[in-house]
Design an enzyme around this catalytic site. Structure first.
Site, PDB file in Angstrom:
ATOM      1  N   LYS A  81     -12.899 -39.697 -35.316  1.00  0.00           N
ATOM      2  CA  LYS A  81     -13.428 -40.844 -34.567  1.00  0.00           C
ATOM      3  C   LYS A  81     -12.252 -41.699 -34.134  1.00  0.00           C
ATOM      4  O   LYS A  81     -11.203 -41.689 -34.794  1.00  0.00           O
ATOM      5  CB  LYS A  81     -14.357 -41.672 -35.459  1.00  0.00           C
ATOM      6  N   GLY A 179     -31.206 -51.740 -29.328  1.00  0.00           N
ATOM      7  CA  GLY A 179     -30.061 -51.236 -28.558  1.00  0.00           C
ATOM      8  C   GLY A 179     -30.530 -50.324 -27.445  1.00  0.00           C
ATOM      9  O   GLY A 179     -30.517 -49.101 -27.581  1.00  0.00           O
ATOM     10  N   GLY A 181     -29.441 -48.868 -24.876  1.00  0.00           N
ATOM     11  CA  GLY A 181     -28.300 -48.354 -24.117  1.00  0.00           C
ATOM     12  C   GLY A 181     -28.483 -46.868 -23.873  1.00  0.00           C
ATOM     13  O   GLY A 181     -29.609 -46.383 -23.741  1.00  0.00           O
ATOM     14  N   ASN A 182     -27.396 -46.139 -23.839  1.00  0.00           N
ATOM     15  CA  ASN A 182     -27.474 -44.706 -23.522  1.00  0.00           C
ATOM     16  C   ASN A 182     -28.372 -43.947 -24.485  1.00  0.00           C
ATOM     17  O   ASN A 182     -29.167 -43.113 -24.082  1.00  0.00           O
ATOM     18  CB  ASN A 182     -26.074 -44.092 -23.552  1.00  0.00           C
ATOM     19  N   VAL A 183     -28.213 -44.218 -25.766  1.00  0.00           N
ATOM     20  CA  VAL A 183     -29.024 -43.508 -26.762  1.00  0.00           C
ATOM     21  C   VAL A 183     -30.464 -44.026 -26.725  1.00  0.00           C
ATOM     22  O   VAL A 183     -31.425 -43.269 -26.611  1.00  0.00           O
ATOM     23  CB  VAL A 183     -28.428 -43.681 -28.180  1.00  0.00           C
ATOM     24  N   GLY A 184     -30.593 -45.349 -26.815  1.00  0.00           N
ATOM     25  CA  GLY A 184     -31.913 -45.960 -26.956  1.00  0.00           C
ATOM     26  C   GLY A 184     -32.846 -45.694 -25.784  1.00  0.00           C
ATOM     27  O   GLY A 184     -34.007 -45.332 -25.967  1.00  0.00           O
TER      28      GLY A 184
HETATM   29  P1  NAD Z   1     -24.270 -48.172 -25.329  1.00  0.00           P
HETATM   30  O1  NAD Z   1     -23.085 -49.042 -25.216  1.00  0.00           O
HETATM   31  O2  NAD Z   1     -24.705 -47.372 -24.145  1.00  0.00           O
HETATM   32  O3  NAD Z   1     -25.565 -48.998 -25.764  1.00  0.00           O
HETATM   33  C1  NAD Z   1     -25.567 -49.890 -26.827  1.00  0.00           C
HETATM   34  C2  NAD Z   1     -26.682 -50.882 -26.560  1.00  0.00           C
HETATM   35  O4  NAD Z   1     -26.775 -51.712 -27.731  1.00  0.00           O
HETATM   36  C3  NAD Z   1     -26.439 -51.815 -25.388  1.00  0.00           C
HETATM   37  O5  NAD Z   1     -27.633 -51.969 -24.651  1.00  0.00           O
HETATM   38  C4  NAD Z   1     -26.046 -53.145 -26.032  1.00  0.00           C
HETATM   39  O6  NAD Z   1     -26.428 -54.265 -25.264  1.00  0.00           O
HETATM   40  C5  NAD Z   1     -26.852 -53.051 -27.310  1.00  0.00           C
HETATM   41  N1  NAD Z   1     -26.370 -53.910 -28.385  1.00  0.00           N
HETATM   42  C6  NAD Z   1     -25.098 -54.233 -28.721  1.00  0.00           C
HETATM   43  N2  NAD Z   1     -25.100 -55.080 -29.770  1.00  0.00           N
HETATM   44  C7  NAD Z   1     -26.401 -55.277 -30.085  1.00  0.00           C
HETATM   45  C8  NAD Z   1     -27.046 -56.042 -31.074  1.00  0.00           C
HETATM   46  N3  NAD Z   1     -26.359 -56.748 -31.947  1.00  0.00           N
HETATM   47  N4  NAD Z   1     -28.414 -56.016 -31.123  1.00  0.00           N
HETATM   48  C9  NAD Z   1     -29.133 -55.280 -30.249  1.00  0.00           C
HETATM   49  N5  NAD Z   1     -28.551 -54.541 -29.287  1.00  0.00           N
HETATM   50  C10 NAD Z   1     -27.208 -54.539 -29.218  1.00  0.00           C
HETATM   51  O7  NAD Z   1     -23.984 -47.234 -26.606  1.00  0.00           O
HETATM   52  P2  NAD Z   1     -24.663 -45.860 -26.964  1.00  0.00           P
HETATM   53  O8  NAD Z   1     -23.858 -44.747 -26.413  1.00  0.00           O
HETATM   54  O9  NAD Z   1     -26.110 -45.930 -26.655  1.00  0.00           O
HETATM   55  O10 NAD Z   1     -24.452 -45.821 -28.541  1.00  0.00           O
HETATM   56  C11 NAD Z   1     -25.253 -46.602 -29.414  1.00  0.00           C
HETATM   57  C12 NAD Z   1     -25.045 -46.157 -30.835  1.00  0.00           C
HETATM   58  O11 NAD Z   1     -25.382 -44.769 -30.966  1.00  0.00           O
HETATM   59  C13 NAD Z   1     -23.632 -46.261 -31.381  1.00  0.00           C
HETATM   60  O12 NAD Z   1     -23.713 -46.553 -32.762  1.00  0.00           O
HETATM   61  C14 NAD Z   1     -23.078 -44.868 -31.204  1.00  0.00           C
HETATM   62  O13 NAD Z   1     -22.047 -44.603 -32.121  1.00  0.00           O
HETATM   63  C15 NAD Z   1     -24.288 -44.060 -31.524  1.00  0.00           C
HETATM   64  N6  NAD Z   1     -24.283 -42.712 -30.976  1.00  0.00           N
HETATM   65  C16 NAD Z   1     -24.122 -42.504 -29.647  1.00  0.00           C
HETATM   66  C17 NAD Z   1     -24.201 -41.220 -29.169  1.00  0.00           C
HETATM   67  C18 NAD Z   1     -24.174 -40.939 -27.693  1.00  0.00           C
HETATM   68  O14 NAD Z   1     -24.467 -39.789 -27.340  1.00  0.00           O
HETATM   69  N7  NAD Z   1     -23.890 -41.882 -26.835  1.00  0.00           N
HETATM   70  C19 NAD Z   1     -24.380 -40.140 -30.040  1.00  0.00           C
HETATM   71  C20 NAD Z   1     -24.542 -40.412 -31.397  1.00  0.00           C
HETATM   72  C21 NAD Z   1     -24.492 -41.702 -31.840  1.00  0.00           C
END
Ligand code: NAD
Length: 370
Positions: A81, A179, A181-184
């Site tokens: 990481k 959250g 974002g991409n995952v959510g």
């Molecule tokens: P992202 O930046 O696309 O989305 C994150 C979202 O969380 C954003 O909408 C942001 O506004 C929100 N956020 C930030 N702080 C917050 C808070 N305190 N309360 C509520 N919402 C909040 O990131 P992502 O790629 O979706 O990743 C999110 C998580 O998933 C991370 O922990 C990442 O390590 C994990 N993850 C991501 C992937 C992937 O494929 N992208 C895979 C496995 C795990």
């Protein structure tokens, strides 16, 4: 970085980490951290997190989660990481990412991918500098895992396996996503396809809640237009941390680490938690959820879709193969973990860690230490 110095005693055990590297480039102010935890199964794959408060401890814990995740998924990769200490909105992003790429050129045990604060464009810059990254834009033959929602897809597949274990039907289940974002957002989209109803979603600015249901595409569009889920016209607007106490069947934490902790764990009403983010709950909170009968599927089983997709890309596969691999591997692992957890009466995370550690140790047995 707001933390004490590294000590071997604090971090090291029978798996790793084999390297923790701090990077500093005065010309552009790059401050970076790379943790390579274990490479017994192959070169480590793990995301690059860009956040102003990312710490060595966080990066190491995430690298360990990747070791377990990659082993659990049966990928020929170890866990690593990276963190870049910076605001992801900085206008200097390309410069910082490119400086980071040059700084890890010789750290060949680590293959960077996207994580919070970075995306496939960033991976394109890294690829341009050192020709070593996953989660690349399509133009480089990549499978853009965030665009297709690989991790969200895996979460929805996992939900289908886990739901019967807590007497839930995905069709009609109420879902809350911390959250968006991409995952959510993709988890919400794929769960909606399976008949579930999104009732709440949050981001860094707040929570939107509507028990009648929030159409996922409308929420994606509202967030894209306004910058936040709060831009959605209907529903109640709440503080970002209020999402944890809202009525729902399935809760998906998909933002920062340790957001489920001793002060909010008792308020959680969901029957099923799928960990979209990495390490979103403290160990104490996980134990408490187990005691309360909440089924809590750990990060490295539930959110492995992204890295499975990255591995398919790295080994020359296509998008269809990525979806097929994600579904097969996540479903198989979730079943295995649930069976072991039920048979031994242990927390799902403990069962999953046992499974993954067995696989890493098996791979380590083939290695010579010189
Ligand atoms: P992202 O930046 O696309 O989305 C994150 C979202 O969380 C954003 O909408 C942001 O506004 C929100 N956020 C930030 N702080 C917050 C808070 N305190 N309360 C509520 N919402 C909040 O990131 P992502 O790629 O979706 O990743 C999110 C998580 O998933 C991370 O922990 C990442 O390590 C994990 N993850 C991501 C992937 C992937 O494929 N992208 C895979 C496995 C795990």
């Amino acid at each position: 970085m707001g933390e004490t110095c590294f000590t071997f005693e604090e971090y090291c055990d029978d798996l790793g980490p084999i390297k923790i590297v701090h990077l500093y480039e005065p010309s552009c102010g790059l401050r970076g951290i790379v943790a390579v935890d274990n490479v017994a199964c192959g070169p480590s794959i793990g995301g690059v997190r860009m956040a102003p408060d990312v710490s060595t401890r966080e990066v190491f814990r995430l690298a360990r989660a990747m070791t377990l995740k990659n082993a659990a998924a049966g990928l020929p990769h170890g866990g690593g990481k990276a963190g870049i200490v910076a605001d992801p909105q900085t206008s200097d992003k390309a410069r910082l990412i490119r400086a980071f790429a040059r700084a890890i050129r010789d750290l060949v045990e680590y293959i960077p991918g996207p994580d919070m604060g970075t995306d496939e464009t960033c991976m394109g810059w890294i690829h341009d500098e050192i020709n070593r990254a996953v989660g690349l834009p399509r133009v480089f033959g990549g499978i853009p895992l965030d665009e297709i929602g690989a991790t969200g897809y895996g979460l929805a597949e996992c939900a289908e396996v886990a739901a019967p274990a807590c007497n839930l039907a995905i069709k009609s289940a109420a879902v809350a996503i911390e959250g968006f974002g991409n995952v959510g957002k993709h988890a919400a989209r794929y769960l909606e396809d399976k008949g579930a109803r999104l009732v709440a979603a949050s981001d860094s600015q707040g929570t939107i809640y509507d028990p009648a249901g929030i159409p996922v595409v409308a929420l994606i569009e509202a967030k894209a237009a306004s910058g936040s889920v709060l831009g959605y016209a209907k529903g109640r607007k709440l503080g970002k941390d209020e999402i944890f106490g809202l009525p729902c069947d399935i809760l998906i934490p998909a933002a920062r680490p340790d957001c489920i902790h001793k002060d909010n764990v008792e308020t959680i009403q969901a029957k099923l938690i799928l960990q979209g983010a990495n390490i979103p709950a403290t160990p104490e909170a996980e134990t408490r959820l187990h005691q309360r009968g909440v089924l809590n599927i750990p990060d490295f089983i539930a959110n492995a879709g992204g890295v499975i997709c990255a591995s398919v890309e790295y080994h020359g596969g296509n998008e269809a193969q990525a979806f097929q691999n994600i579904s097969e591997k996540i479903r198989r692992n979730a079943h295995e973990m649930l069976n072991r957890s039920q048979k031994e009466g242990i927390e799902p995370r403990k069962a999953a860690v046992e499974l993954a550690r067995e696989r890493v140790r098996h791979a380590m047995a083939f290695r010579s230490c010189g």
